[in-house]
Design an enzyme around this catalytic site. Sequence first.
Site, PDB file in Angstrom:
ATOM      1  N   ARG A   1       6.405 -11.211   0.881  1.00 48.00           N
ATOM      2  CA  ARG A   1       6.768  -9.757   0.820  1.00 48.00           C
ATOM      3  C   ARG A   1       8.310  -9.597   1.428  1.00 48.00           C
ATOM      4  O   ARG A   1       8.570  -8.522   2.086  1.00 48.00           O
ATOM      5  CB  ARG A   1       6.048  -9.130   1.931  1.00 48.00           C
ATOM      6  CG  ARG A   1       4.448  -9.335   1.944  1.00 48.00           C
ATOM      7  CD  ARG A   1       4.008  -8.528   0.612  1.00 48.00           C
ATOM      8  NE  ARG A   1       2.414  -9.044   0.463  1.00 48.00           N
ATOM      9  CZ  ARG A   1       2.143  -9.886  -0.261  1.00 48.00           C
ATOM     10  NH1 ARG A   1       2.856 -10.811  -0.742  1.00 48.00           N
ATOM     11  NH2 ARG A   1       0.905 -10.540  -0.424  1.00 48.00           N
TER      12      ARG A   1
ATOM     13  N   SER B   1      -1.872  -3.233   3.659  1.00 52.54           N
ATOM     14  CA  SER B   1      -1.666  -4.068   5.064  1.00 52.54           C
ATOM     15  C   SER B   1      -0.302  -3.196   5.583  1.00 52.54           C
ATOM     16  O   SER B   1       0.605  -3.315   5.038  1.00 52.54           O
ATOM     17  CB  SER B   1      -1.281  -5.478   4.633  1.00 52.54           C
ATOM     18  OG  SER B   1      -2.353  -5.923   4.138  1.00 52.54           O
TER      19      SER B   1
ATOM     20  N   GLU C   1       4.892  -4.479   7.627  1.00 52.92           N
ATOM     21  CA  GLU C   1       5.285  -4.912   6.125  1.00 52.92           C
ATOM     22  C   GLU C   1       5.537  -3.647   5.539  1.00 52.92           C
ATOM     23  O   GLU C   1       6.509  -3.530   4.431  1.00 52.92           O
ATOM     24  CB  GLU C   1       3.753  -5.238   5.492  1.00 52.92           C
ATOM     25  CG  GLU C   1       3.903  -5.490   4.085  1.00 52.92           C
ATOM     26  CD  GLU C   1       2.643  -6.259   3.431  1.00 52.92           C
ATOM     27  OE1 GLU C   1       2.004  -6.963   3.882  1.00 52.92           O
ATOM     28  OE2 GLU C   1       2.383  -5.744   2.138  1.00 52.92           O
TER      29      GLU C   1
HETATM   30  C1  LIG Z   1      -4.928   0.496  -0.869  1.00 57.81           C
HETATM   31  C2  LIG Z   1      -3.843  -0.323  -0.955  1.00 57.81           C
HETATM   32  C3  LIG Z   1      -3.820  -1.930  -1.247  1.00 57.81           C
HETATM   33  C4  LIG Z   1      -2.549  -2.472  -1.272  1.00 57.81           C
HETATM   34  N1  LIG Z   1      -2.755  -3.775  -1.631  1.00 57.81           N
HETATM   35  C5  LIG Z   1      -1.674  -4.579  -1.616  1.00 57.81           C
HETATM   36  C6  LIG Z   1      -1.537  -5.984  -2.009  1.00 57.81           C
HETATM   37  O1  LIG Z   1      -2.732  -6.501  -2.228  1.00 57.81           O
HETATM   38  N2  LIG Z   1      -0.529  -6.654  -1.931  1.00 57.81           N
HETATM   39  C7  LIG Z   1       0.741  -6.141  -1.772  1.00 57.81           C
HETATM   40  O2  LIG Z   1       1.665  -6.830  -1.717  1.00 57.81           O
HETATM   41  N3  LIG Z   1       0.969  -4.870  -1.480  1.00 57.81           N
HETATM   42  C8  LIG Z   1      -0.347  -4.133  -1.285  1.00 57.81           C
HETATM   43  N4  LIG Z   1      -0.041  -2.673  -1.102  1.00 57.81           N
HETATM   44  C9  LIG Z   1       1.289  -2.042  -0.923  1.00 57.81           C
HETATM   45  C10 LIG Z   1       1.904  -1.682  -1.987  1.00 57.81           C
HETATM   46  O3  LIG Z   1       1.059  -1.030  -3.041  1.00 57.81           O
HETATM   47  C11 LIG Z   1       2.925  -2.476  -2.600  1.00 57.81           C
HETATM   48  O4  LIG Z   1       3.791  -3.019  -1.381  1.00 57.81           O
HETATM   49  C12 LIG Z   1       3.502  -1.951  -3.584  1.00 57.81           C
HETATM   50  O5  LIG Z   1       4.498  -3.027  -4.333  1.00 57.81           O
HETATM   51  C13 LIG Z   1       4.439  -0.833  -3.592  1.00 57.81           C
HETATM   52  O6  LIG Z   1       5.037  -0.469  -4.689  1.00 57.81           O
HETATM   53  P1  LIG Z   1       5.325   1.170  -4.618  1.00 57.81           P
HETATM   54  O7  LIG Z   1       5.753   1.501  -6.080  1.00 57.81           O
HETATM   55  O8  LIG Z   1       4.147   2.143  -4.269  1.00 57.81           O
HETATM   56  O9  LIG Z   1       6.508   1.300  -3.745  1.00 57.81           O
HETATM   57  P2  LIG Z   1       7.096   2.142  -2.716  1.00 57.81           P
HETATM   58  O10 LIG Z   1       6.039   2.468  -1.578  1.00 57.81           O
HETATM   59  O11 LIG Z   1       7.216   3.458  -3.307  1.00 57.81           O
HETATM   60  O12 LIG Z   1       8.518   1.657  -2.188  1.00 57.81           O
HETATM   61  C14 LIG Z   1       8.423   0.618  -1.610  1.00 57.81           C
HETATM   62  C15 LIG Z   1       9.617  -0.068  -1.175  1.00 57.81           C
HETATM   63  O13 LIG Z   1      10.130  -0.410  -2.503  1.00 57.81           O
HETATM   64  C16 LIG Z   1      11.358   0.084  -2.861  1.00 57.81           C
HETATM   65  N5  LIG Z   1      11.372   0.358  -4.123  1.00 57.81           N
HETATM   66  C17 LIG Z   1      10.428   1.113  -4.975  1.00 57.81           C
HETATM   67  N6  LIG Z   1      10.813   1.022  -6.241  1.00 57.81           N
HETATM   68  C18 LIG Z   1      11.893   0.560  -6.250  1.00 57.81           C
HETATM   69  C19 LIG Z   1      12.918   0.246  -7.453  1.00 57.81           C
HETATM   70  N7  LIG Z   1      12.788   0.586  -8.772  1.00 57.81           N
HETATM   71  N8  LIG Z   1      14.006  -0.350  -7.195  1.00 57.81           N
HETATM   72  C20 LIG Z   1      14.190  -0.685  -5.783  1.00 57.81           C
HETATM   73  N9  LIG Z   1      13.467  -0.597  -4.828  1.00 57.81           N
HETATM   74  C21 LIG Z   1      12.278  -0.081  -4.973  1.00 57.81           C
HETATM   75  C22 LIG Z   1      11.295   1.438  -1.914  1.00 57.81           C
HETATM   76  O14 LIG Z   1      12.630   2.020  -1.861  1.00 57.81           O
HETATM   77  C23 LIG Z   1      10.674   0.952  -0.659  1.00 57.81           C
HETATM   78  O15 LIG Z   1      11.532   0.106   0.090  1.00 57.81           O
HETATM   79  C24 LIG Z   1      -1.282  -1.872  -0.879  1.00 57.81           C
HETATM   80  C25 LIG Z   1      -1.238  -0.705  -0.674  1.00 57.81           C
HETATM   81  C26 LIG Z   1      -2.549   0.276  -0.674  1.00 57.81           C
HETATM   82  C27 LIG Z   1      -2.161   1.694  -0.339  1.00 57.81           C
END
Ligand SMILES: Cc1cc2nc3c(=O)[nH]c(=O)nc-3n(C[C@H](O)[C@H](O)[C@H](O)COP(=O)(O)OP(=O)(O)OC[C@H]3O[C@@H](n4cnc5c(N)ncnc54)[C@H](O)[C@@H]3O)c2cc1C
Length: 307
Positions: free
Chosen positions: A179, A229, A299
């Site tokens: 992560r 998480s 995280e």
């Molecule tokens: C129900 C649920 C289940 C989940 N299960 C998992 C799992 O199994 N495994 C896991 O790893 N995560 C999980 N997550 C967490 C999350 O979905 C992941 O971390 C996902 O990768 C975040 O993507 P996002 O587009 O929503 O990012 P955001 O939440 O919008 O951003 C997260 C971070 O990434 C940065 N970011 C976003 N886009 C960019 C870009 N284009 N360039 C640079 N930085 C960027 C943001 O600035 C921020 O720091 C879960 C979340 C939920 C709600």
Amino acid sequence: MNVRGSIKHNELLSRHTSWRVGGPARTFFEPADREDLITFVRALPAEEPLLWLGLGSNLLVRDGGFAGTVIHLHGALGALRLGTGDGVQGTGQDAVPAVQTIYAEAGTHCARLAKFAKDGKLAGLGFMAGIPGTVGGALAMNAGAWGGETWPQVSEAEIIRRDGGTEWLPAGDFRFAYREVEVPQRAIGFIAARFNVTPDADGSHERYTRESLAKRKATQPVGKPSAGSTFRNPVGDHAARLIESCGLKGHRIGGATVSVQHANFVLTEDGACAADVEQLIAHLQATVKAKTGIALHAEVKIVGDAA
Ligand SMILES: Cc1cc2nc3c(=O)[nH]c(=O)nc-3n(C[C@H](O)[C@H](O)[C@H](O)COP(=O)(O)OP(=O)(O)OC[C@H]3O[C@@H](n4cnc5c(N)ncnc54)[C@H](O)[C@@H]3O)c2cc1C
């Protein structure tokens, strides 16, 4: 500014985060496409604070919001297509590429990317099927699940610099861990990536994906507002086990509660605010530390200003 996308002011970020909390962004930009994004970044003052936003599924934005510009890519940069990587199995007309690549722009939903690979009978991205984020978020977080992780599948990633210039960089230019991703300093955001995939000849990868999704449904409060998480798992242990062992399942602060189903999930309900979530996170950290001696590290990314 001469862009084709949308620029809003004081857009509430609670509308764009999976916890459904968070104050306003001073400026909120949704590009029309990749070129539009480049035009926008090029014209931004160098000192403007920037926040990249995918689906906000790993983000706690404080109630005072973000005093800068949020760049929202989901719904904008969603191109997805198949390419051919290095290495070919077989000869002549029967030749099948041993490794293919999938090009995905940063705003693509991870589940869409996983389905695209599955439909092409390609293995490697099934772990993304249940991750409710974008490719950009997955790259930034090294998202992973059920033994799969984002960066081991990346062949190269396209980054954007603060001056609006873009570069394709090989995966080896990025250091990644659980992560966690370290990007070259000049890279301020991800705009696309190419992922390595291999033929799923016997359908075993598709079975693994189906089983992982079923396990997720059975063990996680899917469909309730959370950020997945909340804490990283400490080496050799599980944050959920530690929280549960401290009797904190169901613990509540304001509109934020620890899930009874999975103790590493913090859930919000209508009326919750980011301060409730942040206080609950701090309470879980303090209690687990006091009772077990183990420090839990968030995280989720916590950004913005307090109200
Ligand atoms: C129900 C649920 C289940 C989940 N299960 C998992 C799992 O199994 N495994 C896991 O790893 N995560 C999980 N997550 C967490 C999350 O979905 C992941 O971390 C996902 O990768 C975040 O993507 P996002 O587009 O929503 O990012 P955001 O939440 O919008 O951003 C997260 C971070 O990434 C940065 N970011 C976003 N886009 C960019 C870009 N284009 N360039 C640079 N930085 C960027 C943001 O600035 C921020 O720091 C879960 C979340 C939920 C709600």
